[in-house]
Motif scaffolding. Structure first.
Motif, mmCIF file in Angstrom:
data_model
loop_
_atom_site.group_PDB
_atom_site.id
_atom_site.type_symbol
_atom_site.label_atom_id
_atom_site.label_comp_id
_atom_site.label_asym_id
_atom_site.label_seq_id
_atom_site.Cartn_x
_atom_site.Cartn_y
_atom_site.Cartn_z
ATOM 1 N N LYS A 94 2.312 9.094 -5.731
ATOM 2 C CA LYS A 94 1.409 10.776 -5.468
ATOM 3 C C LYS A 94 2.900 11.843 -5.183
ATOM 4 N N PRO A 121 2.419 11.826 -0.712
ATOM 5 C CA PRO A 121 2.558 10.703 -0.273
ATOM 6 C C PRO A 121 2.160 10.614 1.014
ATOM 7 N N VAL A 122 1.110 9.588 1.575
ATOM 8 C CA VAL A 122 0.686 9.540 2.814
ATOM 9 C C VAL A 122 0.677 8.005 3.233
ATOM 10 N N LEU A 123 1.795 7.225 4.156
ATOM 11 C CA LEU A 123 2.789 6.020 3.891
ATOM 12 C C LEU A 123 2.070 5.424 5.730
ATOM 13 N N ASP A 124 0.425 4.833 5.258
ATOM 14 C CA ASP A 124 0.517 4.301 6.321
ATOM 15 C C ASP A 124 0.955 2.864 6.738
ATOM 16 N N ALA A 155 6.678 13.974 2.404
ATOM 17 C CA ALA A 155 6.391 12.672 2.253
ATOM 18 C C ALA A 155 5.439 12.796 4.210
ATOM 19 N N GLN A 182 2.176 1.822 -3.771
ATOM 20 C CA GLN A 182 1.201 2.404 -4.610
ATOM 21 C C GLN A 182 0.867 3.983 -4.266
ATOM 22 N N GLN A 183 1.389 4.653 -2.763
ATOM 23 C CA GLN A 183 1.203 5.561 -2.362
ATOM 24 C C GLN A 183 2.341 6.822 -2.933
ATOM 25 N N THR A 203 1.004 -1.291 -0.305
ATOM 26 C CA THR A 203 0.060 -0.204 0.462
ATOM 27 C C THR A 203 0.943 1.135 0.174
ATOM 28 N N CYS A 204 2.303 1.645 1.038
ATOM 29 C CA CYS A 204 2.994 2.151 0.860
ATOM 30 C C CYS A 204 3.069 2.561 -0.420
#
Length: 413
Positions: free
Chosen positions: A60, A63-66, A88, A56-57, A53-54
């Motif tokens: 952007k 990016p907001v990386l959870d 980021a 994929q961020q 998921t990160c």
């Protein structure tokens, strides 16, 4: 989820789940390639999905990386994100926002990045930091006894920069197997890293402006870290025996050391191709230096709890900053079920007893604690109740299915 584990000997065969360590590294290398290859991961987990998921961020602008609860995801992607972006935001859950990112943070700050710590809560996650400013090349200095994950993150990021760089390790490198795994993946993607070493302290020289060039589609290896639980289950089950399938005997994964450790403790290990058969007559104590194999400590502590003699596990201080304080957690859990165990600042001292007894323990929101205490039920005279057993989803969501297939018995309370 609280579960009650009914003591049973285990027997049968089990297939290795995909290596979390290998999958993280393959996914990141693939994402940094101009023509990303397909990465096959036989079984996934929360940590692997956090990395996916990160990545994929990173497409952007900001990016907001959870990172969820994945320390690998956070520490690998801190420098990678800032090699690509001007700004980021990193989020995390559980214990991750409290886990250290120094001295990587200070090294990145010395090379063009600014960390802003606000610790705001965003849904179920909490902000770990916001970073501004592109990472710049140069000389990065890190100790070798803090976290190999910092080194891996830089090894991925620095080839992308304009400048040439150097990573200097100032003390003997612990968890070397994890760095070797990183270097192996990078080599497959045609990233050149030159290494020099003096007295156990490597220096990595990295040219800038390199390109990730994948060899083709790739598959994550079977996980030695998680198969270790079944290896120890096999020697605790004595002559019943457990067959572990789908693991590469030539793997660079450091936790492959579980086979030699099992043998030292009295295990009979038969290797054939990508399978091993594990059993034992009786267990004996041994001396364990955990500096290169920290993830094996919880299950090795279980093995030692009924081994004849005194087992000393040392150089394990880094376990205090994992998903839980694993030294304190294993001391507490094994004490509650009748083990003769002492906690030391950097390890555990365990004198084997004939048998454990039942009791209730916390899973400490830590997948390796839950799995270790589940295996401990094999040598217990009555059930073990584990609170928070859902923590296994972090790395091994099908753990209890495999446990049951081997003859294990549990019930959800």
């Amino acid at each position: 989820m609280n579960i009650e584990i009914i003591p049973h000997t285990l027997v049968g065969s089990v297939n290795a789940v995909a290596s979390k360590s290998h999958a993280h590294r393959l996914l990141i290398a693939a994402a940094l390639s101009k023509r990303p290859p397909a990465i096959s991961i036989g079984t996934t987990s929360r940590d692997i999905e956090a990395t996916r998921t990160c990545l994929q961020q990173l497409r952007k602008e900001i990016p907001v990386l959870d990172c969820g609860e994945s320390g690998s995801t956070l520490r690998f992607l801190l420098p990678v994100a800032m090699a690509l972006k001007e700004r980021a935001v990193f989020l995390g859950s559980g214990r991750l926002p409290q886990r250290p990112i120094s001295p990587l943070k200070e090294e990145m700050e010395a090379h063009g990045c600014t960390f802003i710590n606000k610790h705001r809560k965003k849904g179920e996650a909490r902000e770990i930091c916001e970073i501004r400013g592109r990472l710049q090349g140069g000389i990065f200095t890190l100790p070798g006894n803090i976290s190999s994950q910092y080194i891996t993150g830089l090894l991925y990021a620095l080839p992308l920069l304009k400048e040439n760089s150097r990573i200097q390790i100032t003390t003997p490198l612990e968890s070397r197997g994890y760095v070797d795994l990183t270097l192996d993946v990078l080599k497959k993607f045609r990233i050149q890293i030159y290494t020099a070493e003096k007295e156990g302290c490597p220096t990595y020289m990295i040219e800038g402006r390199q390109q990730y060039l994948p060899p083709g589609d790739m598959e994550a290896e079977g996980d030695w870290s998680n198969i270790a639980f079944w290896v120890i289950a096999g020697i605790l089950s004595r002559d019943s025996g457990i067959i572990c399938n789908g693991i590469d005997p030539q793997s660079i994964q450091g936790d492959r050391a579980i086979l030699n450790l099992a043998r030292r403790m009295g295990g009979k290990v038969t290797e054939k191709g990508h399978s091993i058969l594990v059993m034992s007559d009786s267990l004996r104590s041994t001396h364990i230096d955990a500096s290169a194999i920290p993830d094996l400590v919880p299950i090795l502590a279980v093995a030692a709890s009924t081994a004849k003699g005194v087992t000393h596990i040392h150089n394990a201080h880094r376990l205090r900053i994992k998903e839980s304080d694993r030294l304190a957690a294993m001391y507490d859990c094994l004490s509650r079920v009748g083990a003769n165990i002492k906690e030391e600042p950097g390890g555990l001292l365990i004198e084997g007893v004939p048998q454990l007894k039942g009791g209730t323990v916390s899973g400490y929101n830590d997948h390796r604690i839950v799995m270790a205490m589940t295996v401990a039920s094999i040598v217990s005279d009555s059930p073990i109740i584990i609170e928070g057993a859902e923590a296994v989803n972090k790395s091994y969501p099908t753990f209890f299915e495999d446990f049951e297939a081997l003859g294990g018995e549990y019930r959800v309370l």
